[in-house]
Scaffold this active site. Structure first.
Site, PDB file in Angstrom:
ATOM      1  N   MET A  81     -12.929   9.322 -22.037  1.00  0.00           N
ATOM      2  CA  MET A  81     -13.185   8.100 -21.490  1.00  0.00           C
ATOM      3  C   MET A  81     -14.797   7.697 -21.359  1.00  0.00           C
ATOM      4  SD  MET A  81     -10.333   7.544 -18.492  1.00  0.00           S
ATOM      5  CE  MET A  81     -10.869   5.993 -17.627  1.00  0.00           C
ATOM      6  N   HIS A  82     -15.379   6.854 -21.153  1.00  0.00           N
ATOM      7  CA  HIS A  82     -16.846   6.230 -20.366  1.00  0.00           C
ATOM      8  C   HIS A  82     -18.047   6.652 -21.301  1.00  0.00           C
ATOM      9  CE1 HIS A  82     -14.626   6.509 -16.726  1.00  0.00           C
ATOM     10  NE2 HIS A  82     -14.174   7.869 -16.562  1.00  0.00           N
ATOM     11  N   ASP A 239      -7.973   7.980 -22.303  1.00  0.00           N
ATOM     12  CA  ASP A 239      -7.053   9.191 -22.669  1.00  0.00           C
ATOM     13  C   ASP A 239      -5.981   9.397 -21.444  1.00  0.00           C
ATOM     14  OD1 ASP A 239      -9.107  10.188 -21.017  1.00  0.00           O
ATOM     15  OD2 ASP A 239      -9.437  11.913 -22.185  1.00  0.00           O
TER      16      ASP A 239
HETATM   17  O1  LIG Z   1     -14.019  11.288 -17.410  1.00  0.00           O
HETATM   18  C1  LIG Z   1     -12.974  11.404 -17.379  1.00  0.00           C
HETATM   19  C2  LIG Z   1     -11.979  10.605 -16.751  1.00  0.00           C
HETATM   20  O2  LIG Z   1     -12.624   9.803 -15.817  1.00  0.00           O
HETATM   21  C3  LIG Z   1     -12.415  12.447 -18.447  1.00  0.00           C
HETATM   22  O3  LIG Z   1     -10.948  12.689 -18.086  1.00  0.00           O
HETATM   23  C4  LIG Z   1     -12.509  12.085 -19.612  1.00  0.00           C
HETATM   24  O4  LIG Z   1     -11.740  11.137 -20.139  1.00  0.00           O
HETATM   25  C5  LIG Z   1     -12.357  13.380 -20.758  1.00  0.00           C
HETATM   26  O5  LIG Z   1     -11.108  13.489 -20.891  1.00  0.00           O
HETATM   27  P1  LIG Z   1     -10.520  15.002 -21.695  1.00  0.00           P
HETATM   28  O6  LIG Z   1     -11.497  14.830 -23.087  1.00  0.00           O
HETATM   29  O7  LIG Z   1     -10.769  16.064 -20.924  1.00  0.00           O
HETATM   30  O8  LIG Z   1      -9.059  14.648 -22.147  1.00  0.00           O
END
Ligand SMILES: O=C(CO)[C@@H](O)[C@H](O)COP(=O)(O)O
Ligand SMILES: Nc1ncnc2c1ncn2[C@@H]1O[C@H](COP(=O)(O)OP(=O)(O)O)[C@@H](O)[C@H]1O
Length: 502
Positions: A81-82, A239
């Protein structure tokens, strides 16, 4: 045989799962990519690496695993995300993507709150945090004005990947919520936020639902990948939203614990009628008009990977983690806090750093590994405590992500949470969630919920051991003191590291 592909665009790798109509993963391929950390607090990736790695994984499914391209009916995504992807007039990437675990934007977060205060939280349902996308946009505007001047469109990681596969520029809601520019309840970009920070609203692309059809595979991507232009491509999800679907978290008595690069404790919300006062993230779900609440440990699997890479680079990952069982509950009196890239929940502090506390001359590497596994779950327990304080009653924790591969770690979770923990038969929660979105999109099922009923299957159950539970409760009380007692020292050391670079 009809198949769908679930593309899980993670932080450490992309994993592509080919799933049949019974919800079985018939083949899976993955490809790793690097994280670039050029300065303290910085974390970037090259969007081209996501595209190339995904293409390699798809090629291997076709060439090595014998998946027939004409059997792939649909594709969808789960995305880290983000991350800020900036595109120019010709849809060319303007700079490396600034990722979710990049904490350079503390000043921009303060500025957002100073300027908009409670109205920002009312619109976005979140407080601005370093990881979210808006502070990153403002950082580029202030620090790289020559690049910002060329920005035509912003995208998020999996939305960029989908664009490269279809030619369609769009962002779907569960990811758009994590930009904190989305008016979550009204499901539109916030003109008030864009105006306040002098951002052209046109840089925010059209919005779509997770199960909406984005298009089909473009001619050029078909040539590049071996896919067919008849394969349908659907929006996909953040995700954590995809992981929640893949884990079957579809009622509020279940909770997800995800150990990926980050760590997440997540609860499904039936409506927007909840208020955690910004203490947790609250985002639109991949299921239309549903939501979820979560807290995030910035470095969960990343803490373990860092520890292994630094102190046992030659060891086999599984053996290395399993050896922690030879230590004791509480790692023979050693505690670890996983704040090695800063923290989000419950301490929104980009400059805090991790600690080992209680190091003794008798401690072995197995004690250190165990302390890392336990410290990560103590951090999850801090998030769980926020849900508990709000009256949540979870009977089952569903554990997903790379960390759920370890039985030792699953038992540690059961003992620290004092709850039953189950993993998925295949730990690919986000990838399965993505495949389930595609399966719903192509019409195999009427709704994501129906797909989940057919596809989700849980593995072994781990029950809390009362003796261990008691020990961990005492140790958690000690763990909780570490943040307050190390914050000032950590902040001083971060300032020192920054000075050294100037
Ligand atoms: O920043 C967040 C949720 O706000 C993280 O959960 C990212 O979405 C990355 O996820 P992974 O690569 O650890 O699955
Ligand atoms: N055998 C294992 N046992 C425990 N943890 C593991 C194992 N293999 C990988 N991991 C952890 O899983 C994490 C990666 O999980 P994954 O869900 O693939 O992350 P992402 O989606 O962020 O790329 C790694 O950081 C690592 O710490």
């Amino acid at each position: 045989m009809g198949l769908v592909l679930g593309v899980d665009l993670g932080t450490s790798s992309v994993k592509v799962s080919a799933v049949n109509q019974q919800g079985e993963i018939v083949a899976q391929q993955g490809f790793d990519y690097q994280l670039s950390q050029p300065k303290p607090g910085y974390s970037e990736q090259n969007p081209e690496d996501w595209v190339t790695s995904t293409t390699v994984a798809i090629d291997r499914l076709i060439l090595k695993d014998g998946i027939k391209a004409n059997e792939i009916e649909g594709i969808s995504y789960s995305g880290q995300m983000h991350g800020l992807v900036l595109l120019d007039d010709n849809n060319q990437v303007l700079r490396p993507a600034i990722l979710w675990n990049d904490t350079r934007t503390t000043a921009q977060c303060k500025e957002i709150l100073n300027q908009m205060g409670q109205s920002f939280i009312d619109i976005t349902r979140n407080v601005p945090l370093e990881g979210f996308t808006l502070p990153k946009i403002l950082w580029v505007k202030e620090n790289e004005p020559q690049i910002f001047a060329k920005v035509k469109t912003i995208l998020l990681p999996k939305d960029y990947l989908r664009y490269r596969m279809t030619g369609d520029l769009a962002m779907e809601y569960s990811d758009a919520a994590g930009t904190v520019v989305l008016d979550e309840e009204n499901k539109c970009w916030s003109q008030a936020i864009a105006d306040q920070f002098d951002l052209p609203i046109s840089i925010f692309p059209k919005l779509m639902e997770s199960i909406d059809l984005a298009g089909t595979i473009s001619d050029s991507y078909a040539t590049f990948s071996g896919l067919k232009t008849t394969t349908k491509v659907f929006g996909g999800a953040a995700d954590n939203a995809a992981g929640a679907i893949g884990a079957g978290i579809l009622s509020s008595n279940m909770v997800m614990s995800s150990i990926g690069t980050s760590g997440v404790v997540l609860k499904y919300e039936d409506s927007a009628d909840v208020n955690y006062n910004g203490g947790l993230h609250f985002f639109n779900h991949a299921i239309p008009n549903k939501y979820y609440t979560m807290g995030v440990t910035l470095a969960a699997g990343y803490s373990l990977s860092w520890f292994k890479k630094t102190f046992a680079p030659e060891a086999d990952f599984n053996d290395f983690v399993t050896a922690a069982a030879e230590s004791t509950v509480g790692a023979n009196g050693l505690l670890f806090t996983p704040y090695i890239v800063g923290e989000r929940t419950p301490y929104p502090d980009g400059d805090i750093r991790g600690s080992f506390i209680g190091i003794d001359g008798t401690h072995t590497q197995k004690d250190f590994t165990r302390a890392v596994l336990e410290g990560i779950i103590f951090s999850f327990a801090d998030i769980m405590a926020i849900f508990d304080a709000k009256g949540s009653h979870f009977d089952t924790v569903v554990s997903i992500g790379g960390g759920a591969k370890s039985p030792v770690w699953l038992q540690i979770q059961a003992d620290i949470f004092n709850k039953k923990v189950v993993s998925l038969v295949n730990e690919q929660g986000p990838g399965m969630g993505a495949a389930m979105i595609a399966a719903t999109g192509v019409g195999w099922f009427d709704s994501v919920q129906d797909t989940a009923k057919a596809f989700v299957s849980y593995g072994k159950e781990y029950l809390p051991n009362p003796e261990n539970v008691q020990k961990y409760q005492m140790l958690h009380t000690l763990y909780k003191k570490i943040y307050g007692q190390t914050a000032e020292i950590s902040h001083g050391l971060m300032a020192y590291r920054r000075d050294q670079l100037n």
